[in-house]
Motif scaffolding. Structure first.
Motif, PDB file in Angstrom:
ATOM      1  N   PRO A 110       0.800  -1.235   0.000  1.00  0.00           N
ATOM      2  CA  PRO A 110       0.000   0.000   0.000  1.00  0.00           C
ATOM      3  C   PRO A 110       0.829   1.279   0.000  1.00  0.00           C
ATOM      4  O   PRO A 110       0.514   2.229  -0.725  1.00  0.00           O
ATOM      5  N   GLU A 111       1.886   1.322   0.793  1.00  0.00           N
ATOM      6  CA  GLU A 111       2.710   2.531   0.887  1.00  0.00           C
ATOM      7  C   GLU A 111       3.250   2.955  -0.471  1.00  0.00           C
ATOM      8  O   GLU A 111       3.155   4.118  -0.868  1.00  0.00           O
ATOM      9  N   CYS A 113       2.225   1.898  -3.461  1.00  0.00           N
ATOM     10  CA  CYS A 113       1.117   2.135  -4.388  1.00  0.00           C
ATOM     11  C   CYS A 113       0.593   3.561  -4.243  1.00  0.00           C
ATOM     12  O   CYS A 113       0.468   4.292  -5.234  1.00  0.00           O
ATOM     13  N   HIS A 114       0.304   3.976  -3.032  1.00  0.00           N
ATOM     14  CA  HIS A 114      -0.248   5.318  -2.811  1.00  0.00           C
ATOM     15  C   HIS A 114       0.764   6.406  -3.172  1.00  0.00           C
ATOM     16  O   HIS A 114       0.380   7.467  -3.683  1.00  0.00           O
ATOM     17  N   ARG A 118      -0.395   9.068  -5.985  1.00  0.00           N
ATOM     18  CA  ARG A 118      -0.487  10.489  -5.632  1.00  0.00           C
ATOM     19  C   ARG A 118       0.426  11.336  -6.519  1.00  0.00           C
ATOM     20  O   ARG A 118       0.025  12.383  -7.020  1.00  0.00           O
ATOM     21  N   GLU A 123      -5.172   8.790  -8.494  1.00  0.00           N
ATOM     22  CA  GLU A 123      -6.167   8.300  -7.532  1.00  0.00           C
ATOM     23  C   GLU A 123      -7.591   8.638  -7.950  1.00  0.00           C
ATOM     24  O   GLU A 123      -8.521   7.873  -7.703  1.00  0.00           O
TER      25      GLU A 123
END
Length: 219
Positions: A110-111, A113-114, A118, A123
């Motif tokens: 997740p880290e 990916c976001h 961003r 997103e």
């Protein structure tokens, strides 16, 4: 309109090389070679299973948690600089213009990916993100695709998956989804196999963009 599920690494963003470089440096630090056997063990899976394989394959004393932590540290800056693959932004805009629901299903942590989404301002295109690692599933399993469809309120047979991995595409097909294979140089050796069973195979998302005359008809 049908649901579209997109992979992240190697499909939307040009990031597969990040992990290849991480693997090479990780192994070189321990005096070990980067081999095809090692690649086969880590290329298609989630971090916990890749760490378990690495620990056993390389006979390492480090814990799986320590291995993952080192990988994460080595890759963190790279996801602040990865680029979109050709045609991606235009295709996502096109999909939104058609009223399609879009989602990401990824083995990426997740880290990272976001961080990438961003920075690339992606997103806004997606309704949801399914993280294989959080579910403890691999994308080669039909279960993850069925869960993603259920979460989106869709039938698997009404969904289309875009992915660069043979294993993931086979998993989606096992879930009765339509499959679009996406070329990535990291998996170039799998192109013939991908073409043999994917519903569609593309070298670039640019192939899926409307022609000028089609855009006029859509207006």
């Amino acid at each position: 309109m049908s649901m579209f599920f997109f992979d992240l690494d190697g499909t939307l963003i040009d990031s597969n090389g990040v992990w290849k470089e991480v693997d090479r440096k990780f192994l070189a630090k321990r005096g070990l070679p980067y081999t095809h056997a090692y690649y086969e063990g880590v290329a298609h899976t989630i971090l916990p299973l890749a760490a378990k394989f690495t620990k056993e394959f390389c006979h390492l004393e480090e814990s799986c948690e320590d291995i993952i932590s080192e990988w994460m540290d080595m890759a963190k800056d790279a996801y602040s600089h990865v680029e979109l693959k050709p045609g991606v932004r235009a295709y996502l805009k096109q999909c939104r213009a058609e009223g399609r629901k879009l989602s990401i299903v990824t083995s990426c942590v997740p880290e990272h990916c976001h961080t990438a989404l961003r920075r690339l301002d992606l997103e806004k295109y997606f309704d949801r993100i399914t993280f294989a690692q959080q579910l403890g599933l691999e994308k080669k399993q039909a279960d993850i695709w069925q869960l993603a469809a259920a979460d989106a309120g869709e039938r698997p047979e009404d969904c289309t998956v875009f992915d660069d991995s043979v294993a993931a595409c086979r998993g989606a097909r096992a879930a009765k989804m339509r499959v679009v294979g996406v070329y990535d140089s990291f998996f170039a050796q799998d192109e013939r196999q991908m073409r043999s069973f994917c519903d569609v195979y593309i070298k670039s998302f640019e192939e899926l963009l409307w022609l000028p005359e089609q855009k006029l008809r859509k207006q």
